[in-house]
Design a protein around this motif. Structure first.
Motif, short mmCIF file in Angstrom:
data_model
loop_
_atom_site.label_atom_id
_atom_site.label_comp_id
_atom_site.label_asym_id
_atom_site.label_seq_id
_atom_site.Cartn_x
_atom_site.Cartn_y
_atom_site.Cartn_z
N ILE A 66 0.86 -1.20 0.00
CA ILE A 66 0.00 0.00 0.00
C ILE A 66 0.89 1.24 0.00
N ASN A 67 0.68 2.11 -0.99
CA ASN A 67 1.33 3.41 -1.01
C ASN A 67 0.33 4.42 -0.47
N ALA A 68 0.52 4.90 0.76
CA ALA A 68 -0.40 5.85 1.38
C ALA A 68 0.23 7.23 1.37
N PHE A 69 -0.26 8.08 0.49
CA PHE A 69 0.35 9.40 0.30
C PHE A 69 -0.60 10.49 0.80
N PHE A 70 -0.13 11.18 1.86
CA PHE A 70 -0.91 12.27 2.46
C PHE A 70 -0.42 13.62 1.92
N HIS A 95 -4.60 7.89 -1.92
CA HIS A 95 -4.37 9.33 -1.92
C HIS A 95 -5.23 9.93 -0.81
N ALA A 96 -4.61 10.58 0.16
CA ALA A 96 -5.37 11.07 1.32
C ALA A 96 -6.50 12.00 0.90
N SER A 100 -10.87 8.66 3.57
CA SER A 100 -11.68 9.05 4.74
C SER A 100 -10.92 9.95 5.70
N VAL A 101 -9.64 10.24 5.40
CA VAL A 101 -8.92 11.26 6.15
C VAL A 101 -9.69 12.58 6.04
N LYS A 102 -10.29 12.80 4.87
CA LYS A 102 -11.07 14.03 4.64
C LYS A 102 -12.35 14.07 5.48
N LYS A 103 -12.75 12.90 6.02
CA LYS A 103 -13.94 12.86 6.88
C LYS A 103 -13.55 12.92 8.36
N GLY A 104 -12.27 13.16 8.62
CA GLY A 104 -11.83 13.35 10.00
C GLY A 104 -11.15 12.15 10.62
N GLU A 105 -10.91 11.08 9.85
CA GLU A 105 -10.24 9.91 10.43
C GLU A 105 -8.80 10.28 10.82
#
Ligand code: CP
Length: 339
Positions: A66-70, A95-96, A100-105
């Motif tokens: 997994i490539n998790a890019f914030f 892509h952050a 769900s990072v955008k939903k506050g996670e």
């Protein structure tokens, strides 16, 4: 099953020590010199494969990465994706901005969620220094730092070292390390994870490193890390073998750090005239993305015999293949690779 490598036969690695005993790659600061050399050596085998029309190997077949890019990325994200795919892994990009990072996670909840999907490696880019280390402490698989805030960008420093080693080799100046070479890193040192990782990596490989920036963009006390510190770019360039230019990281700046881009270019932009202060045929590097006409002129960035900027990008794929390969050896049942 492959036994752990003891590469001490050639005197390059400490006798009786594993070549790479780490689960994660969070920074160059965690690595010893022989571990850096080991990763560079491992990457060399992938350069040839990457230049063939059939670029495939099944070393990581069945693994999930997994490539998790914030934060945004072109080179690092794509080269990690290509690296994983060329080694046969299933690669998923998060892509952050679309997550769900955008939903506050929170970051920790995101890490726990990714971990529950049982990846075999997670590659993280995040705007906060230390985010990679935090995620590494919450998940069960190797974590690779693809850049965390102003802290470190270890695979960038490794690919820079590989590109430099290859360029020196092509000139008939092959050497185990960079002893005897003076390398200038100029730009926004204060906000640069690339500068920090490169300082650690290049010094570990024997280079003399000169850091150059306006006073406002030079971290206080950086001399303690062993660098020669300059505010005068022309003085820094005097006799240098390599110049690595860095962009102004305006996304990390709060307030005004330079009077104007025009004035910055006047004092710190790498021009053809300025380059003449260096050693003849000095090499020019830039991790990208470049801001042409600000920190570097196009006629310097595109110098055929001296600029190795596109070679840096090419080596990025090979280095990331090596890092993914080495860090997942334990998951693949190859013994003796984790601490
Ligand atoms: N050098 C580098 O990290 O570039 P990207 O931001 O495009 O990944």
């Amino acid at each position: 099953m492959t036994s752990p490598k003891d590469l001490s036969q050639n005197g390059r690695y400490p006798a009786g020590r594993l070549a790479f005993p780490h689960r994660d790659l969070t920074g160059i600061g965690q690595l010893e010199r022989h571990e850096i050399l080991f990763l560079l050596d491992e990457a060399e085998q992938w350069i040839d494969l990457n230049r063939q029309s059939h670029k495939h190997n099944d070393a990581l077949a069945g693994l999930t990465i997994i490539n998790a890019f914030f934060e945004n990325s072109t080179r690092t994200l794509l080269s990690f994706e290509i690296a994983g795919k060329r080694l046969g892994a299933d690669v998923v990009n998060m892509h952050a901005a679309q997550s769900s990072v955008k939903k506050g996670e929170t970051l920790i909840d995101t890490a726990t969620t990714l971990n529950a999907m049982r990846p075999d490696a997670i590659v993280i880019r995040h705007g906060s220094s230390g985010a990679t280390q935090l995620i590494a402490s919450k998940v069960d698989c190797p974590v690779l730092n693809a850049g965390d805030g102003s802290h470190e960008h270890p695979t960038q420093a490794l690919l820079d070292a590989l590109a430099l080693r290859q360029a020196l080799d092509a000139r008939g100046e092959a050497s185990e390390d960079f002893t005897g070479h003076t390398i200038v890193i100029c730009g926004d040192i204060l906000h640069s994870r690339v500068a920090r990782s490169n300082l650690l990596c290049l010094q570990a490989l024997g280079a003399t490193v000169r850091l150059c920036a306006p006073p406002a963009l030079m971290p206080a006390g950086i001399e303690a890390m062993g660098a020669e510190v300059f505010n005068d770019f022309d003085a820094a360039l005097d006799g240098a073998d390599v110049v690595m230019m860095l962009r102004l990281q305006t996304e990390r700046m709060s307030g005004q750090f330079i009077p104007s881009e025009r004035e910055y270019h006047h004092l710190y932009g790498l021009t053809k005239k300025r380059l003449q202060a260096c050693a003849p045929d000095a090499l020019v590097m830039h991790p990208g993305p470049m801001n042409r006409g600000v920190e570097i002129d196009s006629e310097v960035a595109d110098l055929i015999d001296q600029s190795i900027i596109t070679r840096q990008v090419e080596m990025g794929v090979a280095i990331r293949m090596a890092c993914l390969d080495v860090l997942t050896r334990s998951a693949r049942g190859l013994e003796g690779w984790t601490a």
